[in-house]
Write an enzyme that holds these catalytic residues in place. Structure first.
Site, PDB file in Angstrom:
ATOM      1  N   LYS A  51      43.052 -46.782  95.048  1.00  0.00           N
ATOM      2  CA  LYS A  51      42.188 -46.203  94.013  1.00  0.00           C
ATOM      3  C   LYS A  51      40.795 -45.897  94.525  1.00  0.00           C
ATOM      4  CE  LYS A  51      44.461 -47.902  89.855  1.00  0.00           C
ATOM      5  NZ  LYS A  51      44.302 -48.623  88.580  1.00  0.00           N
ATOM      6  N   LYS A  97      55.553 -42.817  92.954  1.00  0.00           N
ATOM      7  CA  LYS A  97      55.680 -43.474  91.657  1.00  0.00           C
ATOM      8  C   LYS A  97      55.216 -42.546  90.537  1.00  0.00           C
ATOM      9  CE  LYS A  97      52.112 -46.123  90.545  1.00  0.00           C
ATOM     10  NZ  LYS A  97      51.158 -47.229  90.345  1.00  0.00           N
ATOM     11  N   LYS A 129      50.294 -42.175  85.313  1.00  0.00           N
ATOM     12  CA  LYS A 129      49.447 -41.487  84.340  1.00  0.00           C
ATOM     13  C   LYS A 129      48.482 -40.546  85.033  1.00  0.00           C
ATOM     14  CE  LYS A 129      49.161 -45.797  82.042  1.00  0.00           C
ATOM     15  NZ  LYS A 129      48.416 -46.900  81.460  1.00  0.00           N
TER      16      LYS A 129
HETATM   17  P1  TYM Z   1      49.437 -50.046  84.013  1.00  0.00           P
HETATM   18  O1  TYM Z   1      48.644 -49.834  82.768  1.00  0.00           O
HETATM   19  O2  TYM Z   1      49.189 -49.148  85.163  1.00  0.00           O
HETATM   20  O3  TYM Z   1      50.978 -49.976  83.701  1.00  0.00           O
HETATM   21  C1  TYM Z   1      51.597 -50.750  82.675  1.00  0.00           C
HETATM   22  C2  TYM Z   1      52.939 -51.252  83.146  1.00  0.00           C
HETATM   23  O4  TYM Z   1      53.790 -50.164  83.498  1.00  0.00           O
HETATM   24  C3  TYM Z   1      54.354 -50.378  84.786  1.00  0.00           C
HETATM   25  N1  TYM Z   1      54.576 -49.082  85.447  1.00  0.00           N
HETATM   26  C4  TYM Z   1      55.727 -48.696  86.007  1.00  0.00           C
HETATM   27  N2  TYM Z   1      56.912 -49.310  86.137  1.00  0.00           N
HETATM   28  C5  TYM Z   1      57.900 -48.630  86.771  1.00  0.00           C
HETATM   29  N3  TYM Z   1      57.749 -47.376  87.270  1.00  0.00           N
HETATM   30  C6  TYM Z   1      56.575 -46.725  87.162  1.00  0.00           C
HETATM   31  N4  TYM Z   1      56.428 -45.501  87.656  1.00  0.00           N
HETATM   32  C7  TYM Z   1      55.493 -47.395  86.513  1.00  0.00           C
HETATM   33  N5  TYM Z   1      54.216 -47.029  86.244  1.00  0.00           N
HETATM   34  C8  TYM Z   1      53.670 -48.078  85.598  1.00  0.00           C
HETATM   35  C9  TYM Z   1      53.312 -51.215  85.511  1.00  0.00           C
HETATM   36  O5  TYM Z   1      53.880 -51.903  86.603  1.00  0.00           O
HETATM   37  C10 TYM Z   1      52.836 -52.135  84.412  1.00  0.00           C
HETATM   38  O6  TYM Z   1      53.705 -53.239  84.279  1.00  0.00           O
HETATM   39  N6  TYM Z   1      47.123 -53.929  86.188  1.00  0.00           N
HETATM   40  C11 TYM Z   1      48.071 -53.555  85.135  1.00  0.00           C
HETATM   41  C12 TYM Z   1      47.647 -53.984  83.745  1.00  0.00           C
HETATM   42  C13 TYM Z   1      47.383 -55.437  83.573  1.00  0.00           C
HETATM   43  C14 TYM Z   1      48.346 -56.483  83.539  1.00  0.00           C
HETATM   44  C15 TYM Z   1      47.608 -57.664  83.282  1.00  0.00           C
HETATM   45  C16 TYM Z   1      49.731 -56.525  83.692  1.00  0.00           C
HETATM   46  C17 TYM Z   1      46.166 -56.004  83.361  1.00  0.00           C
HETATM   47  N7  TYM Z   1      46.310 -57.350  83.191  1.00  0.00           N
HETATM   48  C18 TYM Z   1      48.249 -58.900  83.191  1.00  0.00           C
HETATM   49  C19 TYM Z   1      50.357 -57.753  83.598  1.00  0.00           C
HETATM   50  C20 TYM Z   1      49.628 -58.929  83.360  1.00  0.00           C
HETATM   51  C21 TYM Z   1      48.191 -52.050  85.131  1.00  0.00           C
HETATM   52  O7  TYM Z   1      47.320 -51.343  85.578  1.00  0.00           O
HETATM   53  O8  TYM Z   1      49.293 -51.567  84.483  1.00  0.00           O
END
Ligand code: TYM
Length: 328
Positions: free
Chosen positions: A112, A195, A198
């Site tokens: 990032k 992957k 968003k």
């Molecule tokens: P975020 O907001 O990017 O994504 C939310 C969840 O979606 C999953 N994900 C995917 N899984 C499979 N294939 C994909 N292409 C894909 N894109 C996204 C992510 O793995 C995630 O589970 N850092 C985290 C948010 C967070 C969090 C936490 C998660 C903050 N605190 C505590 C778990 C526990 C994030 O940016 O997810």
């Protein structure tokens, strides 16, 4: 009941389908076996430049999507991260236990920060994974359902829990990642080795997008050379990704789908996926629209969730503060 915590960032106008298939689908399922805490992580969303009004809107849209997808506020604690101060309170203590080098090895920060350069990245983006550890550890979560891209952050959370415990005595539950192999990584439709994300809208299937747009994206998804429909993520990543998605929305296992496509072409697979996706998405979009007609009601659901979340997370912070030597 064992505890689950997970989170999602309100950083786009719509979730993409990787969020659902890789994570939220598991969140919904775990509600029947676990005590579940699900957070819209707005503190994480300001680690990069943002617009305040857009963030406020996206936080509500995120809540509406989670409810529409089956997160039940009676069974789950659904809350907005910034409404629970314990996350940042615990985060500071964990930051003081994290090595600078250790934080520097987080690949998501490297990715990032690559675009604008490290010097232009916020310190918040750097400490992001430590706040994520605090999210999890504040609830003494046993299980964290996420996609593959979060594995390294989960490993850091585990290390920090163990480090705290060995330094100050058993306090924090060491969480386990819950990453389903079949759906851990959904791929970009235009670039099936990357992957779905968003931040790359061209190849993402968005939950709230116009179905005509989604159908078009599916029809023009990059497939692989040859014409046989087989499940081979290495050799045929594009076709395999479409099969994975179809299997989720159609409900049949990949093997059975593949048998049915013997002698048929990629066009059939895409047509079937577009139809199955539409059938899944239509009622979800209607439910989201319904929730968004009453933002006050949404805010109330979130306020109640935050109250329950605070009760649990505050207790952890009290213990942690006592253990590190702060006055009561
Ligand atoms: P975020 O907001 O990017 O994504 C939310 C969840 O979606 C999953 N994900 C995917 N899984 C499979 N294939 C994909 N292409 C894909 N894109 C996204 C992510 O793995 C995630 O589970 N850092 C985290 C948010 C967070 C969090 C936490 C998660 C903050 N605190 C505590 C778990 C526990 C994030 O940016 O997810």
């Amino acid at each position: 009941r064992p505890r689950v915590l997970s989170g999602i960032q309100p950083t786009a106008d719509s979730f993409q389908i990787g969020n659902y298939v890789g994570a939220i689908r598991q969140w919904v399922e775990l509600q029947s076996t676990h005590e579940t805490f699900y957070s819209i992580v707005d503190l994480h969303a300001i680690t990069v430049e943002h617009d305040p009004e857009v963030l406020r809107r996206r936080t509500r849209v995120a809540a509406a999507q989670l409810l529409a997808l089956g997160i039940d506020p009676q069974r789950s604690t659904l809350f907005v991260q910034s409404q629970v101060p314990a996350h940042t309170q615990l985060s500071w203590v964990l930051e003081c236990l994290t090595g600078f080098g250790e934080a520097s090895r987080m690949t998501q920060f490297k990715d990032k920060s690559a675009k604008g350069g490290v010097d232009r990245s916020s310190v918040g983006l750097f400490t992001y994974p430590i706040l994520q550890a605090a999210d999890i550890l504040a609830y003494q979560a046993n299980l964290v359902p996420v996609g593959e891209d979060q594995r390294q952050h989960l490993e850091l959370s585990r290390n920090l829990a163990q480090r705290f415990n060995s330094r100050f005595g058993r306090t924090l539950t060491v969480p386990e990642p819950y990453i389903l192999k079949e759906t851990a990584k959904i791929y970009d439709l235009t670039q099936p080795t990357a992957k779905m994300s968003k931040s790359a809208p061209a190849g993402s299937l968005d939950l709230l997008a116009d179905l005509k747009v989604s159908t078009k994206k599916i029809r023009s998804a990059v497939t692989d050379t040859g014409r046989d429909i087989v499940f081979d993520p290495e050799g045929k990543p594009g076709v395999s990704n479409l099969l994975t998605l179809l299997s989720i929305f159609d409900g049949r296992p990949v093997g059975e789908l593949v048998d049915g496509y013997a002698g048929r072409g990629y066009g059939d697979l895409k047509k079937d996926l577009a139809e199955a996706f539409a059938a899944f998405v239509e009622p979800v979009q209607a439910a989201v629209a319904e929730y968004l007609t009453d933002p006050a009601q949404l805010d109330l659901i979130l306020a109640k969730g935050a109250e329950r979340a605070r009760a649990v997370a505050d207790a952890t912070v009290s213990t942690v503060y006592e253990k590190v030597g702060f006055l009561a």
